[in-house]
Design an enzyme around this catalytic site. Structure first.
Site, PDB file in Angstrom:
ATOM      1  N   GLU A   1     -12.591 -13.321 -12.540  1.00 42.49           N
ATOM      2  CA  GLU A   1     -12.665 -13.709 -11.324  1.00 42.49           C
ATOM      3  C   GLU A   1     -11.871 -12.935 -10.349  1.00 42.49           C
ATOM      4  OE1 GLU A   1     -11.492 -18.560 -12.574  1.00 42.49           O
ATOM      5  OE2 GLU A   1     -10.012 -16.978 -12.286  1.00 42.49           O
TER       6      GLU A   1
ATOM      7  N   CYS B   1       6.411 -14.991  17.842  1.00 37.99           N
ATOM      8  CA  CYS B   1       7.628 -15.209  18.127  1.00 37.99           C
ATOM      9  C   CYS B   1       8.492 -15.268  16.844  1.00 37.99           C
ATOM     10  CB  CYS B   1       7.784 -16.612  18.982  1.00 37.99           C
ATOM     11  SG  CYS B   1       7.167 -16.327  20.602  1.00 37.99           S
ATOM     12  N   GLU B   2       8.707 -14.435  15.993  1.00 35.67           N
ATOM     13  CA  GLU B   2       9.406 -14.065  14.933  1.00 35.67           C
ATOM     14  C   GLU B   2       9.813 -12.691  14.459  1.00 35.67           C
ATOM     15  OE1 GLU B   2       9.728 -16.917  11.157  1.00 35.67           O
ATOM     16  OE2 GLU B   2       8.249 -17.363  12.801  1.00 35.67           O
TER      17      GLU B   2
HETATM   18  N1  LLP Z   1      -8.114 -16.750 -10.519  1.00 31.26           N
HETATM   19  C1  LLP Z   1      -6.983 -17.415 -10.260  1.00 31.26           C
HETATM   20  C2  LLP Z   1      -6.981 -18.467 -11.035  1.00 31.26           C
HETATM   21  C3  LLP Z   1      -6.305 -17.106  -9.021  1.00 31.26           C
HETATM   22  O1  LLP Z   1      -5.316 -17.935  -9.068  1.00 31.26           O
HETATM   23  C4  LLP Z   1      -6.655 -15.757  -8.207  1.00 31.26           C
HETATM   24  C5  LLP Z   1      -5.596 -15.594  -7.306  1.00 31.26           C
HETATM   25  C6  LLP Z   1      -7.680 -15.225  -8.734  1.00 31.26           C
HETATM   26  C7  LLP Z   1      -8.466 -15.318  -9.706  1.00 31.26           C
HETATM   27  C8  LLP Z   1      -7.976 -13.875  -7.915  1.00 31.26           C
HETATM   28  O2  LLP Z   1      -6.874 -12.911  -8.108  1.00 31.26           O
HETATM   29  P1  LLP Z   1      -7.277 -11.409  -7.288  1.00 31.26           P
HETATM   30  O3  LLP Z   1      -8.297 -10.742  -8.121  1.00 31.26           O
HETATM   31  O4  LLP Z   1      -7.448 -11.717  -6.033  1.00 31.26           O
HETATM   32  O5  LLP Z   1      -5.879 -10.897  -7.612  1.00 31.26           O
HETATM   33  N2  LLP Z   1      -2.042 -14.317  -1.476  1.00 31.26           N
HETATM   34  C9  LLP Z   1      -1.642 -13.545  -2.408  1.00 31.26           C
HETATM   35  C10 LLP Z   1      -2.589 -13.506  -3.775  1.00 31.26           C
HETATM   36  C11 LLP Z   1      -2.574 -14.644  -4.419  1.00 31.26           C
HETATM   37  C12 LLP Z   1      -3.313 -14.809  -5.627  1.00 31.26           C
HETATM   38  C13 LLP Z   1      -3.661 -16.117  -5.867  1.00 31.26           C
HETATM   39  N3  LLP Z   1      -4.594 -16.264  -7.034  1.00 31.26           N
HETATM   40  C14 LLP Z   1      -1.809 -12.309  -1.669  1.00 31.26           C
HETATM   41  O6  LLP Z   1      -1.919 -11.917  -0.549  1.00 31.26           O
HETATM   42  O7  LLP Z   1      -1.413 -11.125  -2.149  1.00 31.26           O
END
Ligand code: LLP
Length: 442
Positions: A289, A365-366
Site C-alpha cells: 500500500e 499568520c503563524e
Molecule cells: N497504509 C496505511 C494503513 C497507512 O496508514 C499509510 C499511511 C499508508 C499505507 C501509506 O504510507 P506511505 O507509503 O505513504 O508512507 N501525513 C504524513 C504521513 C502519514 C501516513 C499515514 N499512513 C506525512 O506527511 O508525512
C-alpha cells in the site's frame, strides 16, 4: 535507480529559455497561465514509479499493488493509477466515493481506518468495496451487524500492530506497540475466535500491518513480514484456517533533500520476497500500500516571492523571503519539521545573482509557517517564481483553508501539455457552506 530515489520529477530539465521545465512545460509559463501557488504533477514520473513497483515484484506471482490514496486523492490521479493496474487503499467515504466515481472496479478497493463510522461502512458495503481491514473489536461487531442487516458476507483482513519501531518521525510511526492502530498480537486469538465462531458475516482472509512512513531501513520490512507470516501460520494451525493474504502496508521513503537516500524499490522487493521464501506457508497474496513513494516525487509546488525581511541577531543576519503559500498548502514542515529543496525557475536570470542564505517563509499568520529554514539561493526578489520539489504526497491532501485562503489549483503535465486536474478555489467557494441565521441577516 527507482523513481522514489529522485529528488525532482524525472522529466525536470532546463529548457532553451533557461527556465526549469517539467513534463515539457516551462514552469514560468505555468505560473503565468494558472497563477501561484500551483501544484504541478508530472504524469511520466507517476507512471514511472508505478512501473518500478510492478517490475520489482514481477517474479512474485501474487502481488497486489494498492495505492494509499490518502497521499493524494483526486479523480485524475485515480484514473492514472487505475490505468497502471493499481487497486486503492481508502480510509474514508470521501476517498471511497472519489475512487468509485472515477470508474474503478470496487473489488480492487480496501477500506482501512481505526474508527470507520456506520455511515462509511454502509457506503463501502453498498459500493461493494473488496476488502475491509478490521482494526478493533468494536468495528468487528459493528461491521458484522451491518453486513447481517444487508445480508452480505464481507472479506476482511485483521489490522495487526506488529510491535516494530522504525526510524521515522514519531508522528508517522504506526507499528509500535502503543500505536492507536490495530490489534496487538496478544488480542489476535480472541478476535479470530469471535470471527470464526460468532461473526458469521465476516470472512477472514488474512492479516494487515503498516509500520510507518518515510522509512529508509529495509530491515524493518523484513521484520514485519517475518511477524506477519508467523501469525498466519499460527492462526491457520490453531483455528484450522487457510489464511493466504498478507498486507504489509506502505512506508517506503522518498528523497526530499540531497541528504536523503531512500532505498530502491527493487531492494524492497528482494527483502520482502526473501523473507517470504524462508517460510513453508503457501505463497500468499501480498498487498502493498505505498502512498508517498508513488506520488511524492511527481509533485512540485510553484510559489511567487513577495516581501522580504532582514533581521540582525547578534551580528548574524537572517533573511526571510515570503512566498504566496505556506502551511495551508504544505503543512509538513510545521507538523513534522519536514525539509524541502527549492529553486528559482528562471535559472539563466538567476545565474548572475549573488547567492545568499535565506529562510523561505509562508504567508500565513503563524511564526511556525516556514517552508524552508535556511537554504542557499541566488538572492530571491519579489516576482521570482520558486519551485519546491517533492510535494506530491500529503500536501494537497492535508491542505486547509487557514486564514480563509483559497486552496491552490493542480495541473497535470505531460509531453508539453498541461491540464487542470483540481480547480483553484474561489472566494465564492470559501463562503459556499456558510449560513447566516435569519435573525442575523441584513
Ligand atoms: N497504509 C496505511 C494503513 C497507512 O496508514 C499509510 C499511511 C499508508 C499505507 C501509506 O504510507 P506511505 O507509503 O505513504 O508512507 N501525513 C504524513 C504521513 C502519514 C501516513 C499515514 N499512513 C506525512 O506527511 O508525512
Amino acid at each position: 535507480m527507482s523513481v522514489n530515489q529522485f529528488l525532482k520529477p524525472i522529466t525536470t530539465e532546463v529548457n532553451e529559455k533557461g527556465h526549469i521545465s517539467i513534463g515539457g512545460c516551462d514552469l514560468a509559463d505555468l505560473a503565468k497561465k494558472y497563477g501561484t501557488p500551483l501544484y504541478v504533477l508530472d504524469e511520466e514520473t507517476l507512471r514511472g514509479i508505478c512501473r518500478d513497483y510492478k517490475n520489482a515484484f514481477k517474479d512474485y506471482p501474487n502481488i497486489k499493488m494498492m495505492y494509499a490514496s490518502k497521499a493524494l486523492c483526486t479523480s485524475a490521479v485515480v484514473r492514472i493509477l487505475d490505468e497502471e493496474g493499481f487497486g486503492f487503499d481508502t480510509v474514508s467515504s470521501g476517498e471511497i466515493y472519489t475512487v468509485y466515481k472515477s470508474g474503478v472496479d470496487m473489488s480492487k478497493v480496501l477500506f482501512n481506518g481505526n474508527n470507520k463510522t456506520r455511515k462509511e461502512i454502509e457506503l463501502a458495503l453498498d459500493l461493494k468495496v473488496g476488502r475491509f481491514s478490521v482494526d478493533n473489536f468494536y468495528e468487528a461487531e459493528l461491521l458484522n451487524q451491518i453486513a447481517e442487516e444487508k445480508d452480505l458476507n464481507v472479506d476482511i483482513l485483521l489490522r495487526l500492530t506488529p510491535g516494530i519501531e522504525c526510524h521515522t518521525h514519531e508522528y508517522i510511526q504506526t507499528g509500535q506497540i502503543d500505536s492507536k492502530f490495530g490489534f496487538d498480537l496478544t488480542q489476535v486469538d480472541e478476535i479470530t475466535d469471535l470471527i470464526v465462531n460468532k461473526y458469521k458475516n465476516l470472512k477472514l482472509k488474512g492479516v494487515h500491518a503498516h509500520i510507518g512512513s518515510q522509512i529508509f531501513e529495509l530491515k524493518s520490512f523484513a521484520d514485519e513480514v517475518e511477524i506477519l507470516i508467523k501469525e498466519i501460520e499460527r492462526i491457520n494451525k490453531k483455528f484450522n484456517l487457510k489464511l493466504d493474504e498478507m498486507n504489509i502496508g506502505g512506508g517506503l521513503g522518498v528523497k526530499y533533500t540531497e541528504e536523503d537516500c531512500p532505498p530502491d524499490v527493487k531492494d524492497l522487493a528482494d527483502v520482502i520476497t526473501e523473507a517470504m521464501h524462508k517460510h513453508s506457508v503457501e505463497i500468499p497474496v501480498i498487498y502493498l500500500e505505498p502512498g508517498r513513494s508513488i506520488i511524492s516525487t511527481a509533485g512540485v509546488t510553484l510559489y511567487t516571492v513577495g516581501s522580504s525581511k532582514t533581521v540582525n541577531i547578534d551580528s548574524k543576519i537572517k533573511r526571510y523571503v515570503s512566498v504566496d503559500g505556506g502551511m495551508a498548502d504544505n503543512p509538513r514542515p510545521s507538523m513534522y519539521q519536514a525539509e524541502y529543496l527549492a529553486e528559482g525557475v528562471n535559472v539563466s536570470a538567476l545565474s548572475n545573482r549573488v547567492k545568499e542564505k535565506v529562510t523561505i517563509a509562508g504567508r500565513y499568520c503563524e511564526s511556525g509557517d516556514i517552508i524552508i529554514n535556511e537554504i542557499e539561493l541566488p538572492k530571491p526578489q519579489a516576482g521570482d517564481v520558486l519551485c519546491v520539489y517533492n510535494t506530491g504526497a500529503y500536501n494537497y491532501s492535508m491542505a486547509s483553508n487557514y486564514n480563509r485562503v483559497e486552496k491552490p489549483a493542480m495541473v497535470l503535465v505531460k509531453s508539453a501539455q498541461s491540464d487542470i486536474i483540481v480547480n483553484r478555489e474561489s472566494l465564492e467557494d470559501l463562503i459556499l457552506h456558510d449560513n447566516i441565521p435569519d435573525r442575523l441577516r441584513k
